[in-house]
Design a protein around this motif. Structure first.
Motif, PDB file in Angstrom:
ATOM      1  N   ALA A 111     -50.257  -7.419  45.115  1.00  0.00           N
ATOM      2  CA  ALA A 111     -49.176  -7.180  46.032  1.00  0.00           C
ATOM      3  C   ALA A 111     -48.974  -8.134  47.069  1.00  0.00           C
ATOM      4  CB  ALA A 111     -49.033  -5.636  46.569  1.00  0.00           C
ATOM      5  N   GLU A 112     -50.221  -8.606  47.518  1.00  0.00           N
ATOM      6  CA  GLU A 112     -50.084  -9.345  48.808  1.00  0.00           C
ATOM      7  C   GLU A 112     -49.874 -10.837  48.353  1.00  0.00           C
ATOM      8  OE1 GLU A 112     -53.774  -8.975  50.645  1.00  0.00           O
ATOM      9  OE2 GLU A 112     -53.173  -6.920  51.203  1.00  0.00           O
ATOM     10  N   ALA A 113     -49.900 -11.362  47.338  1.00  0.00           N
ATOM     11  CA  ALA A 113     -49.780 -12.760  46.531  1.00  0.00           C
ATOM     12  C   ALA A 113     -48.477 -13.092  46.769  1.00  0.00           C
ATOM     13  CB  ALA A 113     -50.315 -12.551  45.235  1.00  0.00           C
ATOM     14  N   GLU A 114     -48.374 -14.143  47.346  1.00  0.00           N
ATOM     15  CA  GLU A 114     -46.953 -15.047  47.385  1.00  0.00           C
ATOM     16  C   GLU A 114     -46.586 -15.694  46.126  1.00  0.00           C
ATOM     17  OE1 GLU A 114     -44.766 -15.169  49.935  1.00  0.00           O
ATOM     18  OE2 GLU A 114     -46.033 -13.919  51.335  1.00  0.00           O
ATOM     19  N   PRO A 115     -45.448 -15.547  45.816  1.00  0.00           N
ATOM     20  CA  PRO A 115     -45.112 -16.419  44.658  1.00  0.00           C
ATOM     21  C   PRO A 115     -44.830 -17.758  44.898  1.00  0.00           C
ATOM     22  CG  PRO A 115     -43.037 -15.258  45.675  1.00  0.00           C
ATOM     23  CD  PRO A 115     -44.325 -14.658  46.318  1.00  0.00           C
ATOM     24  N   GLU A 116     -45.072 -18.443  43.721  1.00  0.00           N
ATOM     25  CA  GLU A 116     -44.907 -20.087  43.862  1.00  0.00           C
ATOM     26  C   GLU A 116     -43.564 -20.618  44.199  1.00  0.00           C
ATOM     27  OE1 GLU A 116     -46.250 -24.120  41.428  1.00  0.00           O
ATOM     28  OE2 GLU A 116     -46.524 -21.963  40.405  1.00  0.00           O
ATOM     29  N   PHE A 117     -42.350 -19.958  43.595  1.00  0.00           N
ATOM     30  CA  PHE A 117     -41.037 -20.362  43.873  1.00  0.00           C
ATOM     31  C   PHE A 117     -40.369 -19.082  44.676  1.00  0.00           C
ATOM     32  CE2 PHE A 117     -42.500 -23.266  40.740  1.00  0.00           C
ATOM     33  CZ  PHE A 117     -42.188 -24.552  41.408  1.00  0.00           C
ATOM     34  N   ILE A 118     -39.398 -19.426  45.399  1.00  0.00           N
ATOM     35  CA  ILE A 118     -38.676 -18.264  46.206  1.00  0.00           C
ATOM     36  C   ILE A 118     -37.210 -18.986  46.075  1.00  0.00           C
ATOM     37  CG2 ILE A 118     -40.356 -17.562  47.738  1.00  0.00           C
ATOM     38  CD1 ILE A 118     -38.974 -19.244  49.892  1.00  0.00           C
ATOM     39  N   VAL A 119     -36.260 -17.849  46.253  1.00  0.00           N
ATOM     40  CA  VAL A 119     -34.964 -18.350  46.327  1.00  0.00           C
ATOM     41  C   VAL A 119     -34.455 -19.010  47.542  1.00  0.00           C
ATOM     42  CG1 VAL A 119     -32.520 -17.149  46.472  1.00  0.00           C
ATOM     43  CG2 VAL A 119     -34.119 -16.325  44.874  1.00  0.00           C
ATOM     44  N   ASP A 120     -33.772 -19.947  47.464  1.00  0.00           N
ATOM     45  CA  ASP A 120     -33.394 -20.794  48.670  1.00  0.00           C
ATOM     46  C   ASP A 120     -32.385 -19.940  49.392  1.00  0.00           C
ATOM     47  OD1 ASP A 120     -32.597 -22.731  50.537  1.00  0.00           O
ATOM     48  OD2 ASP A 120     -32.022 -24.200  48.860  1.00  0.00           O
TER      49      ASP A 120
END
Length: 134
Positions: free
Chosen positions: A23-32
């Motif tokens: 749950a704490e892991a950050e995604p590699e890509f995010i919405v601009d």
């Protein structure tokens, strides 16, 4: 005795620390956050007049003017926001680092299991224990 050890092992295996890490892991890509949807994309408007919306019965075009139907989102509007690299993303650890982390997390449970097993082996058997053997 083995049943008790298995019950303790099941409790240890049900620990939620792995779920917390996921749950704490950050995604590699995010919405601009700066990417705004255009009003028209590939010839389709973002909003269209609701075909189910009708003028109220009391609406008088001469007095009130032409009735403008409310706008709804166009189901054929297929725009998707651009994704950018997440500045807070950290790639997963190497296999060796993950193995070391798992060993550190498992060590207290292994020690607890060894202590419980030693205590159960040292405890005198109850007098009815012979009747339970099959």
């Amino acid at each position: 005795m083995r049943l008790l050890i298995l019950a303790l092992a099941a409790c240890a295996a049900a620990h939620e620390s792995c779920c917390e890490k996921a749950a704490e892991a950050e995604p590699e890509f995010i919405v601009d956050p700066d990417d705004a949807p255009p009003d028209v994309y590939e010839g389709e408007p973002r909003y269209v007049a609701d075909p189910a919306d009708a003028a109220p019965a009391a609406w008088d075009e001469d007095e009130d003017g032409p009735y403008e139907r409310r706008l709804v989102e166009n189901p054929r509007y297929a725009w998707a926001p651009r994704e950018i690299e997440n500045p807070r993303y950290r790639p997963p650890a190497s296999l060796g680092e993950r193995y070391a982390d798992e060993v550190r997390e498992a060590a207290p449970w292994v020690a607890l299991g060894a202590i419980v097993a030693a205590v159960l082996d040292a405890a005198p058997a109850p007098p009815f224990a012979g009747a339970l053997k099959t």
